[in-house]
Design a protein around this motif. Structure first.
Motif: not given
Length: 176
Positions: A120, A122-126
């Motif tokens: 899992h 986490g959400k990445q900052d693109l």
């Protein structure tokens, strides 16, 4: 079993004299029996018996007990047990090492023996993703900065990419 002191003494005696758990037991292997009986709230009787197997008219032998060995009477006079939480921690049963712990997010493919795991992330900052510098994205020798050489965030590069494609289309049309 109603008296707390007798219950704790019973627990101590079971811990001292309890053997391993067996699925099957041969009657001829039994030679001794220990009996501890509470006569009153403060008095215990400890008795040992030898087990004698006698012939009988049935397939099972007749069992006789004869008193032997040390026999004594115990009197509970002074008892001071640990506090409840300390007693619980001291009498806790440890985890059975033969039983493996359940591992989260891991499955085994039994026919092939493969292990599969789920990770899992986490959400990445693109918007702050650093781009790799690729030679194919560089523009020609016209002095324009290539997309790969720019240190702008990805969102700005993506915004300019639509305009760059329109410029490429016009450049291609002019070269004919």
């Amino acid at each position: 079993d109603n008296d707390e002191r007798l219950r704790k003494v019973k627990n101590l005696f079971i811990d001292m004299f309890q053997g391993p758990e067996l699925d099957e037991l041969s009657l001829t292997a039994l030679t001794r029996a220990i009996a501890i009986r509470a006569v009153s709230d403060t008095q215990l009787e400890f008795r040992q018996y030898s087990i004698l197997l006698k012939k009988s008219g049935t397939p099972l032998p007749r069992v006789e007990l004869s008193e032997c060995g040390p026999s004594f009477d115990l009197v509970l006079r002074r008892t001071q047990f640990a506090s409840e939480d300390l007693w619980k921690a001291a009498t806790r049963k440890p985890r059975d090492p033969a039983v493996p712990r359940k591992t989260k997010n891991v499955t085994w493919d039994s026919p092939l023996g493969d292990t599969q795991g789920r990770i899992h992330v986490g959400k990445q900052d693109l918007t702050v993703l650093a781009l790799r510098r690729i030679r194919a994205l560089r523009r020609g020798e016209d002095g324009m900065e290539s997309l790969a050489d720019s240190q702008a965030p990805l969102s700005e590069v993506l915004d300019h990419s639509d305009a760059d494609q329109e410029d490429l289309g016009t450049d291609l049309g002019d070269s004919d």
